[in-house]
Motif scaffolding. Structure first.
Motif, PDB file in Angstrom:
ATOM      1  N   LEU A  18      -9.342   9.140  -5.305  1.00 19.98           N
ATOM      2  CA  LEU A  18      -9.261   8.431  -6.438  1.00 19.98           C
ATOM      3  C   LEU A  18      -8.042   7.522  -6.788  1.00 19.98           C
ATOM      4  N   ASN A  19      -6.849   8.527  -6.532  1.00 21.96           N
ATOM      5  CA  ASN A  19      -5.523   8.289  -7.077  1.00 21.96           C
ATOM      6  C   ASN A  19      -4.799   7.419  -6.068  1.00 21.96           C
ATOM      7  N   LYS A  20      -5.509   7.317  -4.732  1.00 21.69           N
ATOM      8  CA  LYS A  20      -5.116   6.336  -3.903  1.00 21.69           C
ATOM      9  C   LYS A  20      -5.363   4.863  -4.071  1.00 21.69           C
ATOM     10  N   LEU A  21      -6.176   4.808  -5.245  1.00 16.43           N
ATOM     11  CA  LEU A  21      -6.486   3.083  -5.467  1.00 16.43           C
ATOM     12  C   LEU A  21      -5.478   2.619  -6.465  1.00 16.43           C
ATOM     13  N   HIS A  22      -4.582   3.452  -6.994  1.00 12.53           N
ATOM     14  CA  HIS A  22      -3.658   2.796  -8.006  1.00 12.53           C
ATOM     15  C   HIS A  22      -2.243   2.874  -7.313  1.00 12.53           C
ATOM     16  N   ILE A  23      -1.686   1.877  -6.994  1.00 15.20           N
ATOM     17  CA  ILE A  23      -0.643   1.328  -6.285  1.00 15.20           C
ATOM     18  C   ILE A  23       0.170   0.382  -6.943  1.00 15.20           C
ATOM     19  N   ASP A  24       1.372   0.798  -7.186  1.00 21.56           N
ATOM     20  CA  ASP A  24       2.534  -0.250  -7.902  1.00 21.56           C
ATOM     21  C   ASP A  24       3.633  -0.074  -7.238  1.00 21.56           C
ATOM     22  N   GLN A  25       3.752  -0.758  -6.174  1.00 13.10           N
ATOM     23  CA  GLN A  25       5.096  -0.984  -5.217  1.00 13.10           C
ATOM     24  C   GLN A  25       5.559  -2.171  -5.292  1.00 13.10           C
ATOM     25  N   GLU A  26       6.710  -2.465  -4.591  1.00 14.82           N
ATOM     26  CA  GLU A  26       7.287  -3.790  -4.725  1.00 14.82           C
ATOM     27  C   GLU A  26       6.567  -4.694  -3.900  1.00 14.82           C
ATOM     28  N   ASN A  27       5.751  -4.242  -2.677  1.00 11.93           N
ATOM     29  CA  ASN A  27       5.190  -5.351  -2.026  1.00 11.93           C
ATOM     30  C   ASN A  27       3.632  -4.945  -1.824  1.00 11.93           C
ATOM     31  N   LEU A  28       3.063  -4.266  -2.870  1.00 11.54           N
ATOM     32  CA  LEU A  28       1.908  -4.092  -3.036  1.00 11.54           C
ATOM     33  C   LEU A  28       1.374  -3.604  -4.432  1.00 11.54           C
ATOM     34  N   LYS A  57       2.288 -21.881  10.802  1.00 15.86           N
ATOM     35  CA  LYS A  57       2.240 -23.236  10.597  1.00 15.86           C
ATOM     36  C   LYS A  57       1.673 -23.516   9.178  1.00 15.86           C
ATOM     37  N   CYS A  58       0.812 -22.716   8.458  1.00 10.99           N
ATOM     38  CA  CYS A  58       0.384 -22.882   7.377  1.00 10.99           C
ATOM     39  C   CYS A  58      -0.058 -21.520   6.735  1.00 10.99           C
ATOM     40  N   LEU A  59      -0.330 -21.706   5.269  1.00 12.18           N
ATOM     41  CA  LEU A  59      -0.447 -20.132   4.729  1.00 12.18           C
ATOM     42  C   LEU A  59      -1.838 -19.455   5.232  1.00 12.18           C
ATOM     43  N   ASN A  60      -2.732 -20.213   5.778  1.00 13.11           N
ATOM     44  CA  ASN A  60      -3.803 -19.196   6.279  1.00 13.11           C
ATOM     45  C   ASN A  60      -3.385 -18.310   7.473  1.00 13.11           C
ATOM     46  N   ASP A  61      -2.193 -18.808   8.033  1.00 13.21           N
ATOM     47  CA  ASP A  61      -1.910 -17.795   9.152  1.00 13.21           C
ATOM     48  C   ASP A  61      -1.646 -16.380   8.627  1.00 13.21           C
ATOM     49  N   TYR A  62      -1.251 -16.133   7.435  1.00 12.50           N
ATOM     50  CA  TYR A  62      -1.060 -14.995   6.935  1.00 12.50           C
ATOM     51  C   TYR A  62      -2.024 -13.916   6.532  1.00 12.50           C
ATOM     52  N   LYS A  63      -3.460 -14.447   6.772  1.00 12.54           N
ATOM     53  CA  LYS A  63      -4.738 -13.778   6.491  1.00 12.54           C
ATOM     54  C   LYS A  63      -4.809 -12.471   7.242  1.00 12.54           C
ATOM     55  N   SER A  64      -4.176 -12.599   8.531  1.00 12.18           N
ATOM     56  CA  SER A  64      -4.327 -11.281   9.464  1.00 12.18           C
ATOM     57  C   SER A  64      -3.544 -10.335   8.942  1.00 12.18           C
ATOM     58  N   PHE A  65      -2.571 -10.388   8.043  1.00 10.29           N
ATOM     59  CA  PHE A  65      -1.846  -9.279   7.440  1.00 10.29           C
ATOM     60  C   PHE A  65      -2.729  -8.575   6.451  1.00 10.29           C
ATOM     61  N   VAL A  66      -3.679  -9.098   5.798  1.00 13.16           N
ATOM     62  CA  VAL A  66      -4.277  -8.410   4.609  1.00 13.16           C
ATOM     63  C   VAL A  66      -5.014  -7.126   4.681  1.00 13.16           C
ATOM     64  N   HIS A  67      -5.976  -7.241   5.860  1.00 11.89           N
ATOM     65  CA  HIS A  67      -6.734  -5.943   5.924  1.00 11.89           C
ATOM     66  C   HIS A  67      -5.707  -4.794   6.426  1.00 11.89           C
ATOM     67  N   PRO A  68      -4.751  -5.104   7.493  1.00 13.50           N
ATOM     68  CA  PRO A  68      -4.299  -3.976   7.934  1.00 13.50           C
ATOM     69  C   PRO A  68      -3.239  -3.462   6.799  1.00 13.50           C
ATOM     70  N   THR A  69      -2.773  -4.190   6.015  1.00 10.47           N
ATOM     71  CA  THR A  69      -1.668  -3.859   5.062  1.00 10.47           C
ATOM     72  C   THR A  69      -2.485  -2.939   4.050  1.00 10.47           C
ATOM     73  N   LEU A  70      -3.626  -3.275   3.659  1.00  9.52           N
ATOM     74  CA  LEU A  70      -4.399  -2.510   2.742  1.00  9.52           C
ATOM     75  C   LEU A  70      -4.910  -1.211   3.222  1.00  9.52           C
ATOM     76  N   LYS A  71      -5.350  -1.133   4.664  1.00 13.06           N
ATOM     77  CA  LYS A  71      -5.775  -0.115   5.144  1.00 13.06           C
ATOM     78  C   LYS A  71      -4.517   1.066   5.451  1.00 13.06           C
ATOM     79  N   GLN A  72      -3.329   0.594   5.645  1.00 11.01           N
ATOM     80  CA  GLN A  72      -2.362   1.497   5.856  1.00 11.01           C
ATOM     81  C   GLN A  72      -1.924   2.022   4.719  1.00 11.01           C
ATOM     82  N   HIS A  73      -2.076   1.321   3.132  1.00  9.58           N
ATOM     83  CA  HIS A  73      -1.467   1.923   2.180  1.00  9.58           C
ATOM     84  C   HIS A  73      -2.453   2.563   1.117  1.00  9.58           C
ATOM     85  N   ILE A  74      -3.784   1.975   1.265  1.00  6.17           N
ATOM     86  CA  ILE A  74      -4.787   2.893   0.310  1.00  6.17           C
ATOM     87  C   ILE A  74      -5.578   3.966   1.025  1.00  6.17           C
TER      88      ILE A  74
END
Length: 100
Positions: A18-28, A57-74
């Protein structure tokens, strides 16, 4: 920098996670929005900052970073993620040497 705001449904199998769900870092930043402690299902809200990449080319290209970043940190079981908004945050100001 690019900012991504969204929600994720996660499952907690052990109360120690449960404590892994409270993150306050610079990038997350991660906070719990809704919880069902009996079943271990939680809804979290996240804000991720991603460095600007000139190859995209557009902001939607960044979608592929979301799931791996969450998985790595939480490091809990992620059932699903939903991106609410992707915004361009602009260029970060250069820090003075005294701030390094």
């Amino acid at each position: 920098m690019i900012g991504v705001v969204g929600t994720a449904h996660v499952k907690i199998f052990d109360d120690n996670e449960l404590n892994k769900l409270h993150i306050d870092q610079e990038n997350l930043k991660v906070n719990i929005l809704k919880s069902d402690e009996k079943s271990g299902n939680y809804v979290i809200k996240f804000f991720i900052t991603i460095p600007y990449n000139s190859d995209y080319k557009c902001l939607n290209d960044y979608k592929s970073f979301v799931h791996p970043t969450l998985k790595q940190h939480i490091r809990v079981f992620i059932i699903s993620t939903q991106i609410i908004e992707i915004v361009e945050l602009g260029i970060q100001p250069i820090k003075h040497i005294s701030q390094l």
